[in-house]
Scaffold this motif. Structure first.
Motif, PDB file in Angstrom:
ATOM      1  N   LYS A 144     -12.322 -31.044  20.373  1.00 43.17           N
ATOM      2  CA  LYS A 144     -10.972 -30.749  19.892  1.00 43.17           C
ATOM      3  C   LYS A 144     -10.987 -30.272  18.450  1.00 43.17           C
ATOM      4  O   LYS A 144     -10.030 -29.638  18.003  1.00 43.17           O
ATOM      5  CB  LYS A 144     -10.101 -32.002  20.028  1.00 43.17           C
ATOM      6  N   ASN A 145     -12.060 -30.597  17.745  1.00 43.46           N
ATOM      7  CA  ASN A 145     -12.153 -30.156  16.353  1.00 43.46           C
ATOM      8  C   ASN A 145     -12.372 -28.655  16.237  1.00 43.46           C
ATOM      9  O   ASN A 145     -12.226 -28.098  15.155  1.00 43.46           O
ATOM     10  CB  ASN A 145     -13.302 -30.884  15.650  1.00 43.46           C
ATOM     11  N   LEU A 146     -12.740 -28.000  17.351  1.00 43.98           N
ATOM     12  CA  LEU A 146     -13.007 -26.567  17.303  1.00 43.98           C
ATOM     13  C   LEU A 146     -11.751 -25.792  16.922  1.00 43.98           C
ATOM     14  O   LEU A 146     -11.824 -24.835  16.155  1.00 43.98           O
ATOM     15  CB  LEU A 146     -13.530 -26.090  18.661  1.00 43.98           C
ATOM     16  N   ARG A 147     -10.615 -26.188  17.436  1.00 43.93           N
ATOM     17  CA  ARG A 147      -9.353 -25.531  17.074  1.00 43.93           C
ATOM     18  C   ARG A 147      -9.038 -25.749  15.605  1.00 43.93           C
ATOM     19  O   ARG A 147      -8.605 -24.830  14.914  1.00 43.93           O
ATOM     20  CB  ARG A 147      -8.227 -26.053  17.964  1.00 43.93           C
ATOM     21  N   ARG A 148      -9.267 -26.968  15.120  1.00 47.68           N
ATOM     22  CA  ARG A 148      -8.999 -27.255  13.712  1.00 47.68           C
ATOM     23  C   ARG A 148      -9.918 -26.457  12.798  1.00 47.68           C
ATOM     24  O   ARG A 148      -9.500 -25.968  11.752  1.00 47.68           O
ATOM     25  CB  ARG A 148      -9.171 -28.754  13.455  1.00 47.68           C
ATOM     26  N   VAL A 149     -11.172 -26.341  13.208  1.00 45.82           N
ATOM     27  CA  VAL A 149     -12.108 -25.540  12.418  1.00 45.82           C
ATOM     28  C   VAL A 149     -11.674 -24.082  12.390  1.00 45.82           C
ATOM     29  O   VAL A 149     -11.732 -23.413  11.346  1.00 45.82           O
ATOM     30  CB  VAL A 149     -13.532 -25.677  12.993  1.00 45.82           C
ATOM     31  N   SER A 150     -11.199 -23.575  13.541  1.00 51.47           N
ATOM     32  CA  SER A 150     -10.721 -22.187  13.599  1.00 51.47           C
ATOM     33  C   SER A 150      -9.553 -21.977  12.644  1.00 51.47           C
ATOM     34  O   SER A 150      -9.516 -20.985  11.908  1.00 51.47           O
ATOM     35  CB  SER A 150     -10.301 -21.836  15.030  1.00 51.47           C
ATOM     36  N   ILE A 151      -8.610 -22.902  12.657  1.00 50.82           N
ATOM     37  CA  ILE A 151      -7.446 -22.790  11.763  1.00 50.82           C
ATOM     38  C   ILE A 151      -7.882 -22.834  10.305  1.00 50.82           C
ATOM     39  O   ILE A 151      -7.404 -22.060   9.469  1.00 50.82           O
ATOM     40  CB  ILE A 151      -6.437 -23.912  12.070  1.00 50.82           C
ATOM     41  N   LEU A 152      -8.825 -23.735  10.002  1.00 51.42           N
ATOM     42  CA  LEU A 152      -9.297 -23.864   8.615  1.00 51.42           C
ATOM     43  C   LEU A 152      -9.992 -22.596   8.148  1.00 51.42           C
ATOM     44  O   LEU A 152      -9.760 -22.119   7.029  1.00 51.42           O
ATOM     45  CB  LEU A 152     -10.242 -25.063   8.515  1.00 51.42           C
TER      46      LEU A 152
END
Length: 454
Positions: A144-152
């Protein structure tokens, strides 16, 4: 994830859904704003997303592109029509060619990326479908952190280019005040401001490619984890049969689980999803299910290779244009830097700093293409090492046969990332660019010192 209208809808009641669309949603919305993805997604009753080309969104992208390109051409004309001495950026007559090359390199990438978006979607849709199929075969969702990394990554990249554009505008405004342009009201950095907006479009496009390849790399990583899981399970079976003397087929699950140190699913007697590779993990099942799991992995690897092939076809032409643009800017930007250093009596320290920041930006653009591809290449090499390790173990006839097939597939279908086959997108590309710039720099310095390029 993206599905076309012809794809059959499977039952999703007990199946793991692919989260590829969820991971790419941030860059999809940003690309849509920039006119780079003229696609409209809808969700069906099964929770699947279907994408179709949208003519209004494509027209919006063309109008956006036309506005940026037209405004920049008009601004360049306004800045140069009274001669290079009264222009905003030029300090020599030879700088006209350099400035026009700078503008053309940016415009060409924007035109190709927006006009070619319908063509890219044809192959990108197939690639995303295959990634979604891999997710369902593996039965493992990405972090789920992949989406957060993309946004960052998107936020930091856009913040950098916006800040860089603002500093560039301010520094050239201060530098222009030292010139005798009081008789000309149409000069100033405002003539080059459309470049900054086009750089945002270019950055979103390159982030789009990088994040797609990063998501594909995650699937190769999951595939290797499953393969390692199968190998370790087989080692446990061999240990139980040879050293402990247990018959695995008749051993209780509690006895097997006491011996196991690796496989997390030993405590599950009943397998919930038989068609998922991640479920074929228990010692009890692996005696007959290893060949089936390896067979699934062969299909997964082939599907991921197909996906990469489609991505290469979708992005080949734009990557070629973007890489040429990046190389041109890695030549032009040091030129402006050398000019400012050479004429230190009239140069602006702000312009000097901004050229260093622009150089860092273009190196970052180069890394956005190279690093995700390098990551996948590393994972593919790990797959070859794992299969080689598996081949020296003792397997049943069917599992051994499929390991041989997997080894041959890894050998005869290597993963390649190219721009229309002209060059490979790996770290050797960075080396080639650096070598070219290293040999070009002495000639540039010699020309500046002797007044050839001034």
């Amino acid at each position: 994830m993206a599905w076309d209208g012809k794809q059959k809808v499977r039952s999703t009641k007990n199946a793991a859904k692919s989260d590829i669309f969820d991971s790419l949603a941030p860059i999809y919305h940003m690309s849509k704003i920039c006119g780079l993805v003229p696609v409209q997604f809808t969700q069906d009753e099964n929770g699947r997303y279907r994408g179709r080309l949208s003519f209004p969104i494509h027209i919006y992208g063309i109008l956006l592109m036309s506005g940026f390109v037209g405004a920049q051409i008009w601004g360049l004309y306004r800045d140069l029509r009274d001669g290079w001495r009264s222009s905003t950026r030029l300090s020599s007559e030879s700088g006209i060619t350099i400035t026009c090359g700078d503008v053309y390199a940016v415009i060409s990438v924007v035109i190709v990326s927006i006009l070619g978006s319908p063509y890219r979607w044809k192959y990108l849709n197939e690639a995303l479908n295959k990634v979604a199929d891999v997710d369902e075969r593996l039965g493992v969702q990405t972090s789920k952190n992949l989406r957060r990394v993309s946004i960052l990554v998107i936020i930091l990249s856009i913040a950098y280019i916006v800040t860089l554009g603002a500093i560039d505008f301010l520094s050239w405004t201060l530098a222009t005040e030292t010139k005798d342009n009081k008789g000309f009201g149409d000069k100033g950095p405002i003539n080059y401001s459309p470049l900054h907006f086009m750089y945002v479009v270019i950055m979103i496009f390159e982030l789009q490619y990088a994040l797609i390849m990063f998501n594909v790399g995650e699937r190769f990583l999951k595939m290797n984890k499953v393969l390692k899981n199968i190998i370790m399970t087989n080692l446990v079976i061999q240990y139980l049969r040879k050293d402990v003397g247990l018959d695995v087929s008749n051993a209780t699950l509690s006895e097997a689980s006491q011996t196991s140190l690796i496989i997390p699913n030993f405590s599950r007697i009943r397998i919930r999803r038989k068609n998922k590779i991640s479920d074929i993990c228990s010692v009890k099942e692996c005696a007959w299910g290893a060949w089936k799991a390896i067979d699934h992995l062969i299909t997964v690897h082939w599907t991921l290779c197909d996906s990469i092939h489609n991505i290469n076809r979708a992005y080949g032409g734009v990557i070629l244009t973007s890489m040429i643009s990046c190389l041109v800017h890695l030549i032009i930007t040091p030129y402006f830097l050398y000019i400012e250093v050479y004429r230190n009596n009239n140069g602006s320290i702000g312009v000097l700093i901004i050229q260093v920041l622009w150089t860092m930006f273009h190196i970052y653009r180069l890394l956005l293409f190279v690093q995700p591809c390098h990551r996948i290449t590393v994972e593919v090499e790990k797959s070859g090492v794992l299969v080689s390790q598996a081949l020296i173990q003792k397997w049943d006839h069917e599992a051994k046969k499929r390991l041989d097939m997997f080894s041959l597939q890894l050998l005869h279908r290597p993963v390649k990332f190219t721009a229309w086959g002209l060059f490979s997108l790996d770290r050797t590309l960075i080396t080639s660019v650096m070598i070219f710039l290293t040999f070009y720099t002495p000639f540039l310095l010699f020309g500046i010192a002797n007044g050839i390029f001034l």
